[in-house]
Motif scaffolding. Structure first.
Motif, PDB file in Angstrom:
ATOM      1  N   GLU A 234      16.738 -33.454 -21.110  1.00  0.00           N
ATOM      2  CA  GLU A 234      17.303 -34.236 -20.017  1.00  0.00           C
ATOM      3  C   GLU A 234      16.296 -34.376 -18.888  1.00  0.00           C
ATOM      4  N   VAL A 235      16.137 -35.613 -18.425  1.00  0.00           N
ATOM      5  CA  VAL A 235      15.229 -35.893 -17.313  1.00  0.00           C
ATOM      6  C   VAL A 235      16.036 -36.623 -16.248  1.00  0.00           C
ATOM      7  N   LYS A 236      16.199 -36.006 -15.084  1.00  0.00           N
ATOM      8  CA  LYS A 236      16.993 -36.606 -14.027  1.00  0.00           C
ATOM      9  C   LYS A 236      16.143 -37.610 -13.260  1.00  0.00           C
ATOM     10  N   ILE A 237      16.529 -38.874 -13.364  1.00  0.00           N
ATOM     11  CA  ILE A 237      15.803 -39.936 -12.670  1.00  0.00           C
ATOM     12  C   ILE A 237      16.811 -40.836 -11.968  1.00  0.00           C
ATOM     13  N   ALA A 238      16.318 -41.565 -10.971  1.00  0.00           N
ATOM     14  CA  ALA A 238      17.162 -42.510 -10.246  1.00  0.00           C
ATOM     15  C   ALA A 238      17.160 -43.836 -11.002  1.00  0.00           C
ATOM     16  N   ILE A 239      18.336 -44.284 -11.419  1.00  0.00           N
ATOM     17  CA  ILE A 239      18.470 -45.531 -12.169  1.00  0.00           C
ATOM     18  C   ILE A 239      19.302 -46.501 -11.353  1.00  0.00           C
ATOM     19  N   SER A 240      18.807 -47.717 -11.182  1.00  0.00           N
ATOM     20  CA  SER A 240      19.543 -48.710 -10.409  1.00  0.00           C
ATOM     21  C   SER A 240      20.056 -49.814 -11.327  1.00  0.00           C
ATOM     22  N   THR A 241      21.183 -50.376 -10.930  1.00  0.00           N
ATOM     23  CA  THR A 241      21.716 -51.568 -11.603  1.00  0.00           C
ATOM     24  C   THR A 241      22.195 -52.502 -10.514  1.00  0.00           C
ATOM     25  N   ARG A 242      22.404 -53.740 -10.862  1.00  0.00           N
ATOM     26  CA  ARG A 242      22.809 -54.684  -9.815  1.00  0.00           C
ATOM     27  C   ARG A 242      23.747 -55.735 -10.407  1.00  0.00           C
ATOM     28  N   LYS A 243      23.198 -56.887 -10.700  1.00  0.00           N
ATOM     29  CA  LYS A 243      23.999 -58.012 -11.137  1.00  0.00           C
ATOM     30  C   LYS A 243      24.420 -57.868 -12.603  1.00  0.00           C
ATOM     31  N   THR A 244      25.670 -58.214 -12.908  1.00  0.00           N
ATOM     32  CA  THR A 244      26.172 -58.278 -14.277  1.00  0.00           C
ATOM     33  C   THR A 244      26.650 -59.697 -14.539  1.00  0.00           C
ATOM     34  N   THR A 245      26.281 -60.249 -15.684  1.00  0.00           N
ATOM     35  CA  THR A 245      26.618 -61.641 -15.994  1.00  0.00           C
ATOM     36  C   THR A 245      27.371 -61.728 -17.312  1.00  0.00           C
ATOM     37  N   ASP A 247      28.860 -64.763 -20.138  1.00  0.00           N
ATOM     38  CA  ASP A 247      28.759 -66.177 -20.495  1.00  0.00           C
ATOM     39  C   ASP A 247      29.250 -66.354 -21.927  1.00  0.00           C
ATOM     40  N   ASN A 248      30.383 -67.008 -22.099  1.00  0.00           N
ATOM     41  CA  ASN A 248      30.916 -67.342 -23.422  1.00  0.00           C
ATOM     42  C   ASN A 248      31.021 -66.124 -24.339  1.00  0.00           C
ATOM     43  N   GLY A 249      31.511 -65.042 -23.785  1.00  0.00           N
ATOM     44  CA  GLY A 249      31.684 -63.823 -24.584  1.00  0.00           C
ATOM     45  C   GLY A 249      30.481 -62.915 -24.607  1.00  0.00           C
ATOM     46  N   ASN A 250      29.345 -63.357 -24.056  1.00  0.00           N
ATOM     47  CA  ASN A 250      28.144 -62.535 -23.955  1.00  0.00           C
ATOM     48  C   ASN A 250      28.159 -61.785 -22.627  1.00  0.00           C
ATOM     49  N   ARG A 251      27.711 -60.534 -22.651  1.00  0.00           N
ATOM     50  CA  ARG A 251      27.652 -59.732 -21.422  1.00  0.00           C
ATOM     51  C   ARG A 251      26.242 -59.197 -21.249  1.00  0.00           C
ATOM     52  N   PHE A 252      25.708 -59.320 -20.025  1.00  0.00           N
ATOM     53  CA  PHE A 252      24.349 -58.889 -19.713  1.00  0.00           C
ATOM     54  C   PHE A 252      24.395 -57.891 -18.557  1.00  0.00           C
ATOM     55  N   VAL A 253      23.796 -56.721 -18.765  1.00  0.00           N
ATOM     56  CA  VAL A 253      23.728 -55.679 -17.737  1.00  0.00           C
ATOM     57  C   VAL A 253      22.291 -55.152 -17.710  1.00  0.00           C
ATOM     58  N   ALA A 254      21.757 -54.916 -16.516  1.00  0.00           N
ATOM     59  CA  ALA A 254      20.376 -54.435 -16.393  1.00  0.00           C
ATOM     60  C   ALA A 254      20.311 -53.110 -15.654  1.00  0.00           C
ATOM     61  N   HIS A 255      19.339 -52.271 -16.024  1.00  0.00           N
ATOM     62  CA  HIS A 255      19.028 -51.025 -15.332  1.00  0.00           C
ATOM     63  C   HIS A 255      17.520 -50.992 -15.073  1.00  0.00           C
ATOM     64  N   SER A 256      17.130 -50.387 -13.974  1.00  0.00           N
ATOM     65  CA  SER A 256      15.695 -50.247 -13.685  1.00  0.00           C
ATOM     66  C   SER A 256      15.419 -48.892 -13.060  1.00  0.00           C
ATOM     67  N   THR A 257      14.171 -48.456 -13.199  1.00  0.00           N
ATOM     68  CA  THR A 257      13.761 -47.165 -12.630  1.00  0.00           C
ATOM     69  C   THR A 257      12.247 -47.173 -12.408  1.00  0.00           C
ATOM     70  N   PRO A 258      11.751 -46.456 -11.412  1.00  0.00           N
ATOM     71  CA  PRO A 258      10.301 -46.413 -11.174  1.00  0.00           C
ATOM     72  C   PRO A 258       9.567 -45.651 -12.284  1.00  0.00           C
ATOM     73  N   VAL A 259       8.386 -46.121 -12.666  1.00  0.00           N
ATOM     74  CA  VAL A 259       7.538 -45.446 -13.663  1.00  0.00           C
ATOM     75  C   VAL A 259       6.079 -45.566 -13.246  1.00  0.00           C
ATOM     76  N   LEU A 350      15.664 -58.989 -12.922  1.00  0.00           N
ATOM     77  CA  LEU A 350      15.032 -59.047 -11.604  1.00  0.00           C
ATOM     78  C   LEU A 350      15.953 -58.482 -10.531  1.00  0.00           C
ATOM     79  N   SER A 351      17.258 -58.721 -10.668  1.00  0.00           N
ATOM     80  CA  SER A 351      18.216 -58.195  -9.693  1.00  0.00           C
ATOM     81  C   SER A 351      18.177 -56.669  -9.662  1.00  0.00           C
ATOM     82  N   ALA A 352      18.142 -56.052 -10.846  1.00  0.00           N
ATOM     83  CA  ALA A 352      18.086 -54.585 -10.918  1.00  0.00           C
ATOM     84  C   ALA A 352      16.755 -54.067 -10.388  1.00  0.00           C
TER      85      ALA A 352
END
Length: 360
Positions: A234-245, A247-259, A350-352
């Motif tokens: 286990e590595v504890k890191i800060a993970i951000s998420t933002r916009k969720t979209t 469209d026609n049954g498709n779902r998009f979710v993003a996560h980002s973290t510094p590296v 990009l939002s994340a």
């Protein structure tokens, strides 16, 4: 290291094609949903049923759902050839049925295949690839889908004649999209090495260093496997998420973290995959960019079956000057939405990234 899957037998392939055929309308038909069940959930159920059937019939070769989907699309394409350089003329545009006569003439006149042999070729489907555009500089390539591989092989044995004639027409095997994307990625890597005066040569799906004869290997490796996600360190890191979209049954979710290193990219990938429901996505596309203390830039991407998406996401990060970041975009598939999927992937990614915490 993940254990390599056993080779597919002819019987497995037959059962796979039959099971997909039974669910053709469910998997590939137009669906609007009734509001109570997400379309991506319906599709996931269909592929799970196929996976369960195959694993029940061939219990000694347990297959994962993603592997089965990939195999089906590869089977669809392996009987295809692409014919390039054939002029588009008015009679064909007004009457697409003339395309069959044009291809027949290519096979007999240009490739010197006996007319009797050409008449016996079983062609399932043929079509120009892409939309017609009179401003287009080159004619659209033609995809020819043969009913079986042996007939495709007859044509492929005559492609040398085109080269000997120096014909403008070219015939090639229709490579699976995954392979085409991998070669594009290796071309990009080859260019980066060329900028550093390091000679490489691309052979098939391998990039070989000319001097050492060693083979290039991605420093990140493949997508984290289930056992690594479940039981890894286990590595504890800060993970951000933002916009969720959606469209026609498709779902998009993003996560980002510094590296700031390849090791951190790999560890962060595992942590992102541990976030709620992420590992269950149809595709987990990612891209990363970071610079080391000596100023050297490093970057990379992975499509995870969403061919071309990783490369486009990486370009979006570069165009927006986002550095020292890993962005993972998860897609749960619904009905087809065409190129809009790439727009959604870039937007949520990009939002994340813009919402990413600044490392202390």
């Amino acid at each position: 290291m993940a254990k390599r899957s056993a080779n597919w037998t002819a019987d497995e392939e037959i059962v796979l094609v039959e099971e997909v055929g039974r669910r053709k309308e469910l998997l590939f038909g137009k669906m609007k949903g009734d509001g109570s069940v997400k379309i991506w959930e319906i599709l996931a159920k269909g592929w799970k049923e196929i996976t369960d059937v195959l694993n029940a019939r061939f219990s000694l070769k347990r297959r994962e759902e993603q592997e089965i989907k990939k195999k089906y699309y590869n089977i669809k394409q392996r009987n295809n050839i692409i014919v390039s350089g054939v002029d588009e003329k008015a009679p064909e545009i007004k009457n697409p049925e003339n395309l069959a006569k044009i291809i027949s003439n290519v096979f007999t006149a240009e490739m010197e295949i006996p007319a009797e042999t050409v008449d016996n070729l079983q062609i399932y489907k043929l079509f120009r690839m892409g939309e017609y555009d009179k401003q287009r500089k080159y004619p659209r390539p033609i995809c020819v889908q043969f009913a079986n591989k042996s007939h495709k092989d007859i044509v492929m044995r005559h492609i040398k004649i085109l080269k000997d004639k120096q014909s403008p027409i070219r015939v090639s095997q229709h490579q699976p999209e995954e392979i085409r994307e991998k070669r594009k990625h290796l071309y990009d890597v080859q260019k980066q090495y060329a900028d550093r005066n390091i000679e490489t040569v691309l052979k098939g799906q391998k990039l070989i260093f000319t001097q050492s004869k060693s083979v290039y290997r991605d420093k990140i490796g493949s997508r984290p496997m289930a056992d690594e996600i479940i039981s890894g360190e286990e590595v504890k890191i800060a993970i951000s998420t933002r916009k969720t979209t959606e469209d026609n049954g498709n779902r998009f979710v993003a996560h980002s973290t510094p590296v700031d290193s390849y090791k951190q990219v790999r560890r962060s990938l595992v942590e992102v995959m541990r976030t709620e429901n992420t590992a269950s996505a149809s595709h987990n596309i990612y891209a990363f960019r970071f610079s080391t203390s000596d100023g050297t830039a490093h970057e990379g991407s992975e499509d995870d079956g969403e061919h071309g998406a990783g490369r486009m996401l990486l370009k979006a990060l570069a165009d927006n000057d986002i550095n020292n970041a890993l962005v993972v975009v998860s897609r749960w598939c619904g009905s087809k939405i065409g190129p809009r999927r790439f727009t959604h992937i870039n937007e949520v990614g990009l939002s994340a990234a813009r919402n990413m915490p600044v490392p202390v």
